[in-house]
Design an enzyme around this catalytic site. Structure first.
Site, PDB file in Angstrom:
ATOM      1  N   ASP A   1       0.637  -0.603  -0.139  1.00  0.00           N
ATOM      2  CA  ASP A   1      -0.208  -0.232   0.035  1.00  0.00           C
ATOM      3  C   ASP A   1       0.434   1.004  -0.068  1.00  0.00           C
ATOM      4  O   ASP A   1       0.105   2.299   0.148  1.00  0.00           O
ATOM      5  CB  ASP A   1      -1.348   0.390   0.988  1.00  0.00           C
TER       6      ASP A   1
ATOM      7  N   SER B   1      -7.329   4.511  -0.233  1.00  0.00           N
ATOM      8  CA  SER B   1      -7.960   3.909  -0.467  1.00  0.00           C
ATOM      9  C   SER B   1      -9.158   3.396   0.201  1.00  0.00           C
ATOM     10  O   SER B   1      -9.616   4.110   1.405  1.00  0.00           O
ATOM     11  CB  SER B   1      -6.695   2.569  -0.271  1.00  0.00           C
TER      12      SER B   1
ATOM     13  N   GLN C   1      -6.514  -1.397  -6.680  1.00  0.00           N
ATOM     14  CA  GLN C   1      -6.944  -1.307  -5.557  1.00  0.00           C
ATOM     15  C   GLN C   1      -7.673   0.162  -6.265  1.00  0.00           C
ATOM     16  O   GLN C   1      -7.208   0.290  -7.521  1.00  0.00           O
ATOM     17  CB  GLN C   1      -5.535  -0.523  -4.664  1.00  0.00           C
TER      18      GLN C   1
END
EC number: 3.1.2.20
Length: 427
Positions: free
Chosen positions: A337, A359, A409
């Protein structure tokens, strides 16, 4: 039973799932099988217990309770355990086999193997482990419930880092699956902002346990609210078809590139960069990350300079990790991430505009075994953004060019707003 079968069985015993895989292997080598016929006493109230008993097959009854409603609570079956533990306390009870019964007994002299300072390593104290391993350390509270915290030197970005949620939740799920099964895919959603000052409770739900696959759902909870959810699937190693169409791009070797710390020092004194930007970087509190990163295409661009929506960088954990494949996949999940969704902002950066990326979800597929403490190439592309949502894809390659992980994502991309109190919706 062969050693692998014993290890697989022990990995399903709730008492043992908090232990690192190295401890399970040691226990598997010293347990002694004992068999009993129906009606036989396994232990008597006045008898000295031989150690800690793990029921492999059959059922046993703790004698004493007569109430019908409570009797099921004292019926012991496969994966249940009783006897001498770490405290060395000797319990007084009659335990009778209710069917043909097989137990694996950990002798008293080896009960110290039940003790560990870390869910990942048994031979190293936690303070000597790498920072990322300490970030991913969880405290087992009770069956299927773990507690994680945000360390002072962990990446936070003003709130709980998304990779911490993914890594810790995956760690919790992994500790409820026998260690011969490793995660092959996960899907997660970020629901609320995490508070860095209070613990995170991870509640694991055992959705399915099969011979070759297992499925877990994890809810991350703060202040009574579910703030993050993860669904993960685990698989035992199997032989099958193989192919790879994806090719690792040609990039510089990581040993020839600057580290993030070296790059920062270089940019502070680079006259090609705006003075205001250099002063801001120089005065900002810099906390080294637990992941070493080396950008493949260092440039003079800043967060106020438009650039293509793609990025390649090498990364690895700082410090040596144990050989536990579950740990390596949790570390990669944590690291995945970092800078991921921010690539979607690259075409929209311009002077005077502060932008933010949050996110929304995160998905990963693990294709091959990997080591998170060895260099992995992270190839990130953002193919599209629309209606404040940006989409990014990622591929991770080892130095041999093997594709080890694929990722996607979706993130909220927009001009930055004043921060809201923690516990409010990210939307």
């Amino acid at each position: 039973m062969n050693t692998e079968s014993v290890v697989e069985f022990l990995g399903n015993v709730p008492l043992l799932q908090k232990l690192p895989s190295s401890s399970l292997k040691k226990i598997a080598q010293v347990v002694v099988p004992k068999r009993y016929g129906k009606g036989d006493y396994v232990v008597r109230e006045d008898q000295t217990w031989d150690g800690c008993y793990f029921i492999l097959q059959g059922e046993a009854q703790v004698s004493g309770p007569d109430e019908e409603d409570n009797r099921s609570e004292f019926l012991l079956k496969q994966y249940d355990y009783f006897g001498v533990g770490l405290s060395g306390n000797v319990h007084s009870a009659d335990i009778v086999a209710m069917s043909q019964l097989t137990c694996l007994v950990l002798p008293r002299d080896h009960c110290h193997l039940l003790e560990t300072n870390s869910i990942w390593q048994s031979d190293t104290s936690l303070d000597k482990c790498s920072l990322v391993e300490r970030i991913l350390q969880l405290d087992p509270l009770e069956l299927n419930i773990f507690r994680g915290i945000t360390l002072p030197d962990a990446p936070i970005f003003g709130k709980v880092f998304g990779g911490q949620f993914v890594g810790q939740a995956l760690a919790a799920a992994s500790k409820t699956v026998d260690f011969l099964k490793v995660v092959h895919s996960l899907h997660s959603y970020f629901l609320l902002v995490g508070d860095i000052d209070i613990p995170i409770i991870y509640q694991v739900h055992r959705i399915r346990d099969g011979n070759n696959f297992a499925t877990r759902r994890v809810d991350a909870v703060q202040k009574g609210n579910i703030i993050f959810i993860l669904l993960a699937s685990f698989q035992k190693e199997q032989q099958g078809f193989e192919h790879q169409e994806s090719t690792m791009p040609s990039v510089p070797d990581p040993d020839t590139l600057l580290s993030l710390e070296e790059l920062r020092e270089s940019r502070i004194t680079d006259p090609h960069l705006p003075r205001s930007y250099r002063n801001k970087v120089a005065t900002r509190n810099f906390v080294p990350w637990p992941i070493e990163i080396r950008f493949c295409e260092p440039s003079n661009s800043t967060n106020q300079t438009k650039s293509p929506p793609r990025l390649n960088y090498w990364f690895r954990a700082k410090g040596r990790l144990s050989d536990d494949q579950a740990l390596h996949r949790c570390v990669v999940a944590f690291a995945s991430d970092l800078i991921f969704c921010g690539v979607g902002l690259n075409p929209h950066r311009r002077k005077g505009v502060k932008s933010a990326a949050l996110s929304l979800d995160h998905a990963m597929w693990f294709h091959r075994p990997l080591r998170a403490d060895e260099w992995l190439l992270y190839v990130i592309v953002s193919p599209t953004a629309h209606e404040t949502r940006g989409f990014v894809t990622g591929q991770m390659f080892n130095r041999k060019g093997e594709l080890v992980v694929s990722l996607t994502q979706e993130a909220l991309l927009r001009e930055a707003r004043p921060p809201k109190p923690s516990g409010t919706s990210k939307l």
